[in-house]
Scaffold this motif. Structure first.
Motif, PDB file in Angstrom:
ATOM      1  N   ASP A  32       2.508  -4.930   6.644  1.00 24.08           N
ATOM      2  CA  ASP A  32       1.563  -5.460   5.868  1.00 24.08           C
ATOM      3  C   ASP A  32       0.310  -5.070   6.454  1.00 24.08           C
ATOM      4  OD1 ASP A  32       2.942  -6.294   3.569  1.00 24.08           O
ATOM      5  OD2 ASP A  32       3.053  -8.480   4.780  1.00 24.08           O
ATOM      6  N   ASP A  33       0.405  -5.012   7.956  1.00 25.88           N
ATOM      7  CA  ASP A  33      -1.077  -4.762   8.703  1.00 25.88           C
ATOM      8  C   ASP A  33      -1.139  -3.348   9.141  1.00 25.88           C
ATOM      9  OD1 ASP A  33       0.917  -5.246  10.678  1.00 25.88           O
ATOM     10  OD2 ASP A  33      -0.228  -6.649  11.751  1.00 25.88           O
ATOM     11  N   ALA A  34      -0.452  -2.569   8.654  1.00 27.32           N
ATOM     12  CA  ALA A  34      -0.450  -1.234   9.155  1.00 27.32           C
ATOM     13  C   ALA A  34      -1.552  -0.579   9.084  1.00 27.32           C
ATOM     14  CB  ALA A  34       0.862  -0.333   8.728  1.00 27.32           C
ATOM     15  N   THR A  35      -1.770   0.639   9.886  1.00 27.58           N
ATOM     16  CA  THR A  35      -2.879   1.349   9.910  1.00 27.58           C
ATOM     17  C   THR A  35      -2.523   2.928   9.793  1.00 27.58           C
ATOM     18  OG1 THR A  35      -3.155   1.849  12.313  1.00 27.58           O
ATOM     19  CG2 THR A  35      -4.345  -0.028  11.495  1.00 27.58           C
ATOM     20  N   ILE A  36      -3.461   3.591   8.918  1.00 24.31           N
ATOM     21  CA  ILE A  36      -3.209   5.086   8.579  1.00 24.31           C
ATOM     22  C   ILE A  36      -4.481   5.823   9.042  1.00 24.31           C
ATOM     23  CG2 ILE A  36      -2.861   6.939   6.833  1.00 24.31           C
ATOM     24  CD1 ILE A  36      -1.372   5.217   5.330  1.00 24.31           C
ATOM     25  N   GLU A  37      -4.228   6.766  10.083  1.00 21.06           N
ATOM     26  CA  GLU A  37      -5.352   7.509  10.527  1.00 21.06           C
ATOM     27  C   GLU A  37      -5.038   9.175  10.119  1.00 21.06           C
ATOM     28  OE1 GLU A  37      -8.019   8.464  14.451  1.00 21.06           O
ATOM     29  OE2 GLU A  37      -6.181   7.286  14.527  1.00 21.06           O
ATOM     30  N   ASP A  38      -5.425   9.513   8.884  1.00 20.97           N
ATOM     31  CA  ASP A  38      -5.220  10.822   8.310  1.00 20.97           C
ATOM     32  C   ASP A  38      -6.463  11.435   7.620  1.00 20.97           C
ATOM     33  OD1 ASP A  38      -4.068  12.922   6.807  1.00 20.97           O
ATOM     34  OD2 ASP A  38      -2.832  11.689   5.467  1.00 20.97           O
ATOM     35  N   PRO A  39      -6.850  12.493   8.525  1.00 26.26           N
ATOM     36  CA  PRO A  39      -6.431  13.115   9.774  1.00 26.26           C
ATOM     37  C   PRO A  39      -6.950  12.216  11.051  1.00 26.26           C
ATOM     38  CG  PRO A  39      -8.087  14.392   9.226  1.00 26.26           C
ATOM     39  CD  PRO A  39      -7.872  13.718   8.096  1.00 26.26           C
ATOM     40  N   VAL A  40      -6.175  12.316  12.040  1.00 25.90           N
ATOM     41  CA  VAL A  40      -6.472  11.842  13.249  1.00 25.90           C
ATOM     42  C   VAL A  40      -8.042  12.088  13.544  1.00 25.90           C
ATOM     43  CG1 VAL A  40      -6.625  11.812  15.847  1.00 25.90           C
ATOM     44  CG2 VAL A  40      -4.443  11.651  14.348  1.00 25.90           C
ATOM     45  N   GLY A  41      -8.849  11.016  13.623  1.00 27.87           N
ATOM     46  CA  GLY A  41     -10.340  11.326  13.988  1.00 27.87           C
ATOM     47  C   GLY A  41     -11.206  10.682  12.756  1.00 27.87           C
ATOM     48  N   LYS A  42     -10.610  10.311  11.826  1.00 24.11           N
ATOM     49  CA  LYS A  42     -10.989   9.675  10.520  1.00 24.11           C
ATOM     50  C   LYS A  42     -10.903   8.291  10.790  1.00 24.11           C
ATOM     51  CE  LYS A  42     -10.867  10.591   6.131  1.00 24.11           C
ATOM     52  NZ  LYS A  42     -10.560  10.884   4.778  1.00 24.11           N
ATOM     53  N   PRO A  43     -11.679   7.350  10.131  1.00 21.05           N
ATOM     54  CA  PRO A  43     -11.645   5.836  10.385  1.00 21.05           C
ATOM     55  C   PRO A  43     -10.428   5.434   9.659  1.00 21.05           C
ATOM     56  CG  PRO A  43     -13.959   6.390   9.378  1.00 21.05           C
ATOM     57  CD  PRO A  43     -13.171   7.661   9.541  1.00 21.05           C
ATOM     58  N   PRO A  44      -9.767   4.564  10.407  1.00 25.78           N
ATOM     59  CA  PRO A  44      -8.070   4.181   9.964  1.00 25.78           C
ATOM     60  C   PRO A  44      -8.513   3.316   8.578  1.00 25.78           C
ATOM     61  CG  PRO A  44      -8.565   3.378  12.015  1.00 25.78           C
ATOM     62  CD  PRO A  44      -9.821   4.086  11.808  1.00 25.78           C
ATOM     63  N   ILE A  45      -7.233   3.454   7.610  1.00 22.92           N
ATOM     64  CA  ILE A  45      -7.033   2.890   6.594  1.00 22.92           C
ATOM     65  C   ILE A  45      -6.205   1.699   6.933  1.00 22.92           C
ATOM     66  CG2 ILE A  45      -5.721   2.988   4.323  1.00 22.92           C
ATOM     67  CD1 ILE A  45      -6.576   6.161   4.450  1.00 22.92           C
ATOM     68  N   THR A  46      -6.395   0.617   6.575  1.00 23.55           N
ATOM     69  CA  THR A  46      -5.754  -0.750   7.260  1.00 23.55           C
ATOM     70  C   THR A  46      -5.386  -1.511   5.950  1.00 23.55           C
ATOM     71  OG1 THR A  46      -7.091  -0.519   9.087  1.00 23.55           O
ATOM     72  CG2 THR A  46      -5.855  -2.443   8.887  1.00 23.55           C
ATOM     73  N   GLY A  47      -4.185  -2.028   6.095  1.00 24.82           N
ATOM     74  CA  GLY A  47      -3.635  -3.102   5.241  1.00 24.82           C
ATOM     75  C   GLY A  47      -3.061  -2.454   3.959  1.00 24.82           C
ATOM     76  N   ARG A  48      -1.868  -3.489   3.381  1.00 30.20           N
ATOM     77  CA  ARG A  48      -1.151  -2.993   2.254  1.00 30.20           C
ATOM     78  C   ARG A  48      -2.008  -2.412   1.275  1.00 30.20           C
ATOM     79  NH1 ARG A  48       3.952  -2.379   1.813  1.00 30.20           N
ATOM     80  NH2 ARG A  48       4.235  -3.466   3.614  1.00 30.20           N
ATOM     81  N   GLU A  49      -3.081  -3.156   0.750  1.00 27.81           N
ATOM     82  CA  GLU A  49      -3.799  -2.699  -0.693  1.00 27.81           C
ATOM     83  C   GLU A  49      -4.322  -1.317  -0.298  1.00 27.81           C
ATOM     84  OE1 GLU A  49      -7.511  -4.074  -2.982  1.00 27.81           O
ATOM     85  OE2 GLU A  49      -6.262  -5.627  -2.016  1.00 27.81           O
ATOM     86  N   ALA A  50      -5.192  -1.056   0.747  1.00 25.85           N
ATOM     87  CA  ALA A  50      -5.636   0.150   1.095  1.00 25.85           C
ATOM     88  C   ALA A  50      -4.447   1.331   1.183  1.00 25.85           C
ATOM     89  CB  ALA A  50      -6.326   0.144   2.280  1.00 25.85           C
ATOM     90  N   ILE A  51      -3.504   0.953   1.688  1.00 27.17           N
ATOM     91  CA  ILE A  51      -2.176   1.845   1.938  1.00 27.17           C
ATOM     92  C   ILE A  51      -1.874   2.444   0.588  1.00 27.17           C
ATOM     93  CG2 ILE A  51      -0.082   2.260   2.844  1.00 27.17           C
ATOM     94  CD1 ILE A  51      -1.093   0.824   5.563  1.00 27.17           C
ATOM     95  N   THR A  52      -1.468   1.290  -0.209  1.00 23.29           N
ATOM     96  CA  THR A  52      -1.289   1.585  -1.507  1.00 23.29           C
ATOM     97  C   THR A  52      -2.119   2.423  -2.314  1.00 23.29           C
ATOM     98  OG1 THR A  52      -0.113  -0.495  -1.584  1.00 23.29           O
ATOM     99  CG2 THR A  52      -0.588   0.628  -3.807  1.00 23.29           C
ATOM    100  N   GLU A  53      -3.090   2.134  -2.302  1.00 24.41           N
ATOM    101  CA  GLU A  53      -4.291   3.147  -2.863  1.00 24.41           C
ATOM    102  C   GLU A  53      -4.373   4.552  -2.447  1.00 24.41           C
ATOM    103  OE1 GLU A  53      -9.250   3.114  -3.041  1.00 24.41           O
ATOM    104  OE2 GLU A  53      -8.198   1.152  -3.734  1.00 24.41           O
ATOM    105  N   PHE A  54      -4.056   4.539  -1.146  1.00 22.71           N
ATOM    106  CA  PHE A  54      -4.054   5.932  -0.427  1.00 22.71           C
ATOM    107  C   PHE A  54      -2.786   6.758  -0.912  1.00 22.71           C
ATOM    108  CE2 PHE A  54      -2.328   8.514   3.128  1.00 22.71           C
ATOM    109  CZ  PHE A  54      -3.427   9.328   3.560  1.00 22.71           C
ATOM    110  N   TYR A  55      -1.713   6.139  -1.028  1.00 25.09           N
ATOM    111  CA  TYR A  55      -0.480   6.867  -1.355  1.00 25.09           C
ATOM    112  C   TYR A  55      -0.473   7.110  -2.864  1.00 25.09           C
ATOM    113  CZ  TYR A  55       1.377   7.221   3.404  1.00 25.09           C
ATOM    114  OH  TYR A  55       1.382   7.390   4.513  1.00 25.09           O
TER     115      TYR A  55
END
Length: 120
Positions: A32-55
């Protein structure tokens, strides 16, 4: 700590879910509290809602993933995969490094690619 087999299976499930057009299957692999840095160097995407939107956006783009080599495990809680993202008129060569939590969920995803890894 998750086993190498668990981590490798999770990364294969990530590719399979993405390619099946099922962002929910991909998001289910994350804490639920995961982070995504895509690509490395960009501000991380954090949390389930943001990750759901990203994918949801990435899967809807029509992108498909193909592994370049087998998924790699580690002696710790990290696994990595080298793959190619195929999109209409674009190809990106990526290495994702995933860190897993004690429950075997992805707690951090870091995508390693740069401008020279993109082909039009």
């Amino acid at each position: 700590m998750p086993s190498q087999e668990h981590m490798k299976a999770a990364l294969q499930a990530y590719v399979d879910g993405f390619n099946a057009g099922d962002p929910a299957a991909v998001v289910a692999l994350f804490a639920d509290d995961a982070t995504i840095e895509d690509p490395v160097g960009k501000p991380p995407i954090t949390g389930r809602e943001a990750i759901t939107e990203f994918y949801a956006g990435n899967v809807a783009s029509g992108a498909k993933l193909s592994l370049d080599t087998p998924v790699r495990g580690s002696h710790g809680n990290v696994a990595a995969m080298a793959f190619t993202v195929e999109m209409p008129n674009m190809r990106i060569r990526v290495i994702d490094v995933m860190t897993f939590d004690e429950d075997g969920l992805i707690s951090e995803m870091r995508a390693h690619w740069g401008s020279t890894d993109v082909e039009s």
